[in-house]
Design a protein around this motif. Structure first.
Motif, mmCIF file in Angstrom:
data_model
loop_
_atom_site.group_PDB
_atom_site.id
_atom_site.type_symbol
_atom_site.label_atom_id
_atom_site.label_comp_id
_atom_site.label_asym_id
_atom_site.label_seq_id
_atom_site.Cartn_x
_atom_site.Cartn_y
_atom_site.Cartn_z
ATOM 1 N N ALA A 34 0.922 -1.358 -0.047
ATOM 2 C CA ALA A 34 0.118 -0.003 -0.112
ATOM 3 C C ALA A 34 1.015 1.540 0.450
ATOM 4 N N VAL A 35 0.712 2.357 -0.376
ATOM 5 C CA VAL A 35 1.073 3.596 -0.404
ATOM 6 C C VAL A 35 0.488 4.270 0.662
ATOM 7 N N ARG A 36 0.901 4.231 1.566
ATOM 8 C CA ARG A 36 0.275 5.422 2.398
ATOM 9 C C ARG A 36 0.713 6.578 2.594
ATOM 10 N N ILE A 64 -3.462 8.239 4.423
ATOM 11 C CA ILE A 64 -4.480 7.635 3.706
ATOM 12 C C ILE A 64 -4.087 6.363 3.311
ATOM 13 N N ALA A 65 -4.674 5.119 2.610
ATOM 14 C CA ALA A 65 -3.617 3.745 2.410
ATOM 15 C C ALA A 65 -4.151 3.893 0.713
ATOM 16 N N LEU A 99 -12.831 8.871 -2.146
ATOM 17 C CA LEU A 99 -11.567 8.687 -0.850
ATOM 18 C C LEU A 99 -12.200 8.083 0.315
ATOM 19 N N LEU A 100 -13.074 7.824 0.645
ATOM 20 C CA LEU A 100 -13.700 6.648 1.098
ATOM 21 C C LEU A 100 -13.109 5.367 1.225
ATOM 22 N N ALA A 101 -12.422 5.034 0.308
ATOM 23 C CA ALA A 101 -12.437 3.947 -0.122
ATOM 24 C C ALA A 101 -10.482 3.830 0.652
ATOM 25 N N VAL A 102 -9.406 5.029 0.553
ATOM 26 C CA VAL A 102 -8.247 4.633 0.946
ATOM 27 C C VAL A 102 -8.112 5.654 2.144
#
Length: 240
Positions: A70-72, A78-79, A128-131
């Motif tokens: 994952a890119v954090r 945010i992930a 945005l909610l998904a990440v």
């Protein structure tokens, strides 16, 4: 620490949704003669398909994936991982279908740009909610979904039923937002963090879910249940 170009790349699908919504408003403002129903639908569909393509590219290029992880971003609030991109792909696909289906419905509407932009802004909140990896980001994302939804329900301003449903939806949404936010504050007081991982670890170390943490979790679940019209909090859904 993730650099700025990587952050922009990882959030490209979310940014494309937002930029498409802003582009629709810009066209509607500076070029009223160019805001035909067809042009607005085309721009909306292209923006949604562009976000879908960006989602696929992030996986194919290896920027996000099983091997890359994952890119954090933004202090881990945010992930962006494959699960998040999966849901963003669903949101993008459904949004493209919605704007195409709405084309015929708004063929005689005076200002279709408002509808299409609201749909894109609501989709931005969903993406945005998904990440989201923090309860604070979840709250902001839910409000980004909810606020355009209130307006969309009451979009037919000359229709009494539409306006009444929009008002009821707004009042219920405001109540659920307050409950959700208060639940977040209780969870933060009990765990000392808003990040999902830290909250899960802190809750796991507590002796059960009694007390402040348990009450906060119940309020968060209740707020989300209101937002999603889950039984038994679905009484507002038929009209909306």
């Amino acid at each position: 620490m993730v650099n700025a170009p990587t952050a922009v790349t990882a959030l490209l699908p979310v940014l494309l949704f937002a930029l498409t919504g802003l582009a629709l408003l810009l066209i509607d403002t500076i070029r009223p003669s160019g805001r035909s129903n067809t042009s607005m639908a085309v721009v909306s569909a292209l923006g949604s398909l562009g976000a879908l393509g960006a989602t696929a590219w992030l996986v194919v290029s290896g920027t996000v994936g099983v091997d890359a992880g994952a890119v954090r971003l933004f202090a881990d609030t945010i992930a962006v991982d494959t699960m998040a991109l999966f849901f963003i792909a669903i949101f993008a696909s459904v949004t493209a279908l919605v704007v195409v289906a709405a084309h015929d419905y708004f063929h005689d509407h005076a200002n279709p740009a408002a509808f299409y932009s609201l749909v894109l802004f609501a989709t931005t909140g969903m993406a945005l909610l998904a990440v989201a990896n923090s309860l604070a980001v979840v709250f902001v994302a839910l409000e980004m979904v909810s606020l355009p939804s209130y307006v969309l329900v009451a979009f037919l301003k000359q229709n009494r039923g539409s306006v009444e449903a929009g008002m009821k939806y707004f009042l219920v949404g405001a109540l659920s937002s307050a409950i959700f936010l208060f639940g977040i504050s209780l969870v933060y007081a009990a765990t000392g963090s808003l990040l999902f991982g830290d909250v899960a670890e802190a809750v796991g170390s507590l002796d059960g879910l009694a007390g402040v943490a348990g009450l906060g979790i119940v309020m968060i679940v209740g707020g989300v249940a209101f937002k999603t019209a889950s039984v038994p909090f679905h009484f507002w859904a038929p009209e909306a």
